[in-house]
Every structure is written in C-alpha cells, then in structure tokens.
Design a protein around this motif. Structure first.
Motif, mmCIF file in Angstrom:
data_model
loop_
_atom_site.group_PDB
_atom_site.id
_atom_site.type_symbol
_atom_site.label_atom_id
_atom_site.label_comp_id
_atom_site.label_asym_id
_atom_site.label_seq_id
_atom_site.Cartn_x
_atom_site.Cartn_y
_atom_site.Cartn_z
ATOM 1 N N VAL A 158 6.739 2.852 -13.215
ATOM 2 C CA VAL A 158 8.039 2.188 -13.054
ATOM 3 C C VAL A 158 8.407 2.031 -11.584
ATOM 4 O O VAL A 158 8.959 1.008 -11.170
ATOM 5 N N ALA A 159 8.064 3.033 -10.769
ATOM 6 C CA ALA A 159 8.522 3.053 -9.382
ATOM 7 C C ALA A 159 7.870 1.986 -8.512
ATOM 8 O O ALA A 159 8.513 1.426 -7.619
ATOM 9 N N LEU A 160 6.585 1.674 -8.752
ATOM 10 C CA LEU A 160 5.869 0.744 -7.871
ATOM 11 C C LEU A 160 6.505 -0.645 -7.832
ATOM 12 O O LEU A 160 6.822 -1.147 -6.749
ATOM 13 N N PRO A 161 6.703 -1.313 -8.987
ATOM 14 C CA PRO A 161 7.295 -2.656 -8.913
ATOM 15 C C PRO A 161 8.701 -2.665 -8.331
ATOM 16 O O PRO A 161 9.072 -3.592 -7.607
ATOM 17 N N LEU A 162 9.483 -1.628 -8.624
ATOM 18 C CA LEU A 162 10.832 -1.558 -8.075
ATOM 19 C C LEU A 162 10.797 -1.334 -6.572
ATOM 20 O O LEU A 162 11.584 -1.928 -5.813
ATOM 21 N N SER A 163 9.883 -0.489 -6.133
ATOM 22 C CA SER A 163 9.796 -0.140 -4.716
ATOM 23 C C SER A 163 9.360 -1.326 -3.872
ATOM 24 O O SER A 163 9.970 -1.637 -2.838
ATOM 25 N N ILE A 164 8.281 -2.022 -4.274
ATOM 26 C CA ILE A 164 7.810 -3.160 -3.476
ATOM 27 C C ILE A 164 8.836 -4.285 -3.492
ATOM 28 O O ILE A 164 9.007 -5.002 -2.494
ATOM 29 N N SER A 165 9.542 -4.458 -4.610
ATOM 30 C CA SER A 165 10.578 -5.489 -4.670
ATOM 31 C C SER A 165 11.694 -5.178 -3.678
ATOM 32 O O SER A 165 12.189 -6.077 -2.982
ATOM 33 N N VAL A 203 0.837 -1.205 0.000
ATOM 34 C CA VAL A 203 0.000 0.000 0.000
ATOM 35 C C VAL A 203 0.871 1.254 0.000
ATOM 36 O O VAL A 203 0.596 2.223 -0.724
ATOM 37 N N ALA A 204 1.938 1.248 0.804
ATOM 38 C CA ALA A 204 2.832 2.405 0.879
ATOM 39 C C ALA A 204 3.538 2.659 -0.448
ATOM 40 O O ALA A 204 3.926 3.797 -0.745
ATOM 41 N N CYS A 205 3.715 1.615 -1.249
ATOM 42 C CA CYS A 205 4.402 1.750 -2.531
ATOM 43 C C CYS A 205 3.444 2.048 -3.684
ATOM 44 O O CYS A 205 3.897 2.224 -4.822
ATOM 45 N N CYS A 206 2.136 2.095 -3.405
ATOM 46 C CA CYS A 206 1.150 2.397 -4.447
ATOM 47 C C CYS A 206 1.113 3.900 -4.726
ATOM 48 O O CYS A 206 1.479 4.709 -3.874
ATOM 49 N N GLY A 216 10.211 -10.888 3.530
ATOM 50 C CA GLY A 216 11.099 -11.237 2.419
ATOM 51 C C GLY A 216 10.920 -12.667 1.958
ATOM 52 O O GLY A 216 11.009 -12.974 0.760
ATOM 53 N N ASP A 217 10.659 -13.580 2.897
ATOM 54 C CA ASP A 217 10.448 -14.982 2.526
ATOM 55 C C ASP A 217 9.194 -15.154 1.685
ATOM 56 O O ASP A 217 9.165 -15.958 0.750
ATOM 57 N N LEU A 218 8.131 -14.402 2.017
ATOM 58 C CA LEU A 218 6.900 -14.473 1.227
ATOM 59 C C LEU A 218 7.137 -13.973 -0.190
ATOM 60 O O LEU A 218 6.632 -14.543 -1.154
ATOM 61 N N LEU A 219 7.918 -12.909 -0.306
ATOM 62 C CA LEU A 219 8.201 -12.354 -1.618
ATOM 63 C C LEU A 219 8.970 -13.361 -2.466
ATOM 64 O O LEU A 219 8.749 -13.486 -3.670
ATOM 65 N N ASP A 243 7.782 -10.979 -10.117
ATOM 66 C CA ASP A 243 8.477 -10.562 -11.328
ATOM 67 C C ASP A 243 8.216 -9.075 -11.553
ATOM 68 O O ASP A 243 7.120 -8.694 -11.988
ATOM 69 N N PRO A 244 9.196 -8.206 -11.235
ATOM 70 C CA PRO A 244 8.978 -6.761 -11.379
ATOM 71 C C PRO A 244 8.595 -6.353 -12.801
ATOM 72 O O PRO A 244 7.783 -5.447 -12.992
ATOM 73 N N MET A 245 9.168 -7.019 -13.810
ATOM 74 C CA MET A 245 8.856 -6.648 -15.190
ATOM 75 C C MET A 245 7.403 -6.984 -15.538
ATOM 76 O O MET A 245 6.723 -6.210 -16.214
#
Length: 319
Positions: free
Chosen positions: A123-130, A87-90, A140-143, A149-151
């Motif tokens: 671009v920022a959202l997938p990079l940020s949550i990753s 949510v914070a990265c949305c 981190g284990d759940l991720l 896949d950020p792309m």
C-alpha cells in the motif's frame, strides 16, 4: 542545464515478453523471501517494536525526504529525479538478509523487518511515489504527463509482492522442512536471475546508458551511500546495538530496484532517466553492499574471534 540533459527524451525499450519475465522474476524473489519467513518473525516485531518502528520511519519518511533534497542539489534531470524518488519509495531488497549475515549483524531482525516491511509497502509504495513525485518542482510535471494511477499500481504491486508472498507463507506453514531445503536455492537463483536481467537490460539499451554514464554513476553512488548512512544513523540515534545497526543499514540501504525498474516499464513508458537510475541501482547496491558487509564481517572476526560476532545477539534490542 544538467550534465545529463537529453536523457528525459530517451525511452528504454523492452519487449512485452521481457516485461512478463521481469514480473515473474520479482514474484519468484518475493516467494523466496516468504519461504524464509515464519510467524515467529512477526512475533519478534510485536515483542520488540522499537527497531521496526525506527526502520519504517527511516524507509518511509527519512529516505524519501533526503532523496527529495538530493534531487534538488545534484545535477539531475526531471526523469532521473523521479527515478531516484521511485527507488527510495521501493521496499527493501531481498539480499539485505544475506548482507546482514555476511556483516555479522542481527539476521533474525533483518528477516523480521523485511517480512513485515514488504507487506506494508504493498500500500505504501504507490502512495509514497505519488506524494513525493507530485510535490517535486520538476518531476511533478512528468508524473502528471503519465497520469499515474495509484490504485492500478497497488494492484500491480499486490500481484508481484502480495500473492507470491502469501503463497510462500502457505507453503512454509504446510511443509516447513521442504521450504527449508529449497529456500536457499530459490533466493540465490532469483537474485542472480534479477541481476542478469538488469545487466541485460542495460546492455540492450547501452547507448542510452553510456551516453550519460558519468553522472549516473555519481548520482547512484551518492544516493546509495545516503541510504546506507540513514539506516546506520537512525539505528544509532535510536540506541540500537551494533548487530542491529548493521541489519538496519542494509534494510534501508538495499532497495528493490528491480521492482522499480518493472514499474518504470509498466507505468512510465520506459522513461530514460528513471530506467537507467533504477537499472544501475539494482547492480550498484549489491556491489556496494557486498563490499561493506565483507569489511564489517572481517572487522568483527578480528575483534571477537568469531564470524558470528554481533549476530549472536539474541535480543533484537541491545541492552
């Protein structure tokens, strides 16, 4: 063990049709935001970059960092922690301009910040949550388990945000009068439909939600209050005026949790803690935002004798 132990094993179920409907709703909302966006909004940011730079710093850096700390302090499970980070990265929610107007803040600045921010968040959202998810000691284990896949997420976000935003801008440029007429209807229909979808989603998975209701209410309320506070304090430290502080408060505090919910279903298999956090965020930040905006608007009316008050400031940077 946290108060919400067991929610990590819960899966919130959606039908393929409901997921498609959610994607359409989110695209429709972005289309509505674009109908209210003009080249002038981007020029405002170019001429007065300081408020925008502060807003981006608050959203992309400060909010996720504070959220990360909150996930370590509050009694949340790994899936709830990852939901808070998502949510914070949305990107900012589309109701931020409505709340800014109701609070007698600087609406022009709010529209400009939302327009440019949503483009950046593709671009920022997938990079940020990753990034934030991968360094979390528990989430981190759940991720890793879901193999995010950020792309692929970038493509999904581009389809939900980028394409309808570009279509809305094109329609606005070609038929500005038509866009002015339909934009209020599109915005409110999209917002109400999204709130209805989130409520229906929570009702459809009521057992999973109610069994952890207490901790979810507390966690989301604290998290949302922190987001609103970050927006206000960043603007205050940056030397912005009252109208601009109100705009930034809602720009940072109102997140597109509906998009987050869609991503939970698409990339995280409806993971319980993530879904209920994102779902309740989509309801709570609207309610909390309306209360705050109403209080601010009434205070401004009493202080200035005008419902516009601070919104009448033409320059987005206070002297």
């Amino acid at each position: 063990m946290t108060l919400a132990a067991g929610i990590d094993e819960v899966t919130v179920n959606f039908t393929p049709g409901s997921l498609t409907l959610l994607s359409i709703l989110l695209a429709f909302i972005m289309f509505g935001i674009a109908l209210d966006t003009t080249p002038r909004d981007f020029r405002v940011v170019a001429r007065h970059p300081r408020p925008f730079v502060l807003a981006i710093a608050a959203q992309l850096l400060i909010l996720p960092a504070i959220t990360f700390v909150l996930t370590l302090i509050l009694p949340v499970t790994p899936s709830m922690a990852l939901g808070m980070l998502l949510v914070a990265c949305c990107p900012p929610g589309n109701i931020s301009q409505i709340l800014t107007h109701r609070a007698a803040g600087n609406v022009a600045l709010s529209v400009s910040m939302t327009a440019v921010s949503n483009v950046i968040y593709i671009v920022a959202l997938p990079l940020s949550i990753s990034f934030w998810g991968s360094i979390h000691p528990d989430a981190g284990d759940l991720l890793t388990d879901v193999r995010l896949d950020p792309m692929r997420m970038l493509v999904e976000i581009a389809l939900i945000i980028g394409v309808p935003f570009a279509l809305g801008l094109g329609l606005r440029s070609a038929y500005p009068r038509f866009a002015d007429r339909v934009q209020p209807t599109v915005k409110w229909v999209g917002l109400l439909a999204l709130v209805g979808f989130v409520v229906a989603a929570l009702a459809g998975n009521w057992e999973a939600f109610v069994s952890h209701l207490g901790i979810i209410l507390v966690v989301v309320a604290i998290h949302d209050s922190a987001a609103l506070g970050i927006g206000w304090s960043t603007a205050a430290i940056g030397g912005l005026g009252t109208g601009e502080r109100k705009a930034m408060t809602f720009e940072v505090g109102i997140r597109n949790a509906g998009l987050g919910l869609g991503l939970v279903m698409t990339f995280f298999d409806g993971l319980g803690g993530m879904a209920v956090v994102a779902g309740w965020w989509g309801v709570w930040d609207v309610l909390a935002g309306l209360v705050l905006a109403t209080v601010w608007g009434r205070h401004t009316l009493k202080r200035t004798g005008s419902a516009k008050g601070d919104a009448a400031v033409a320059n987005p940077v206070a002297p």
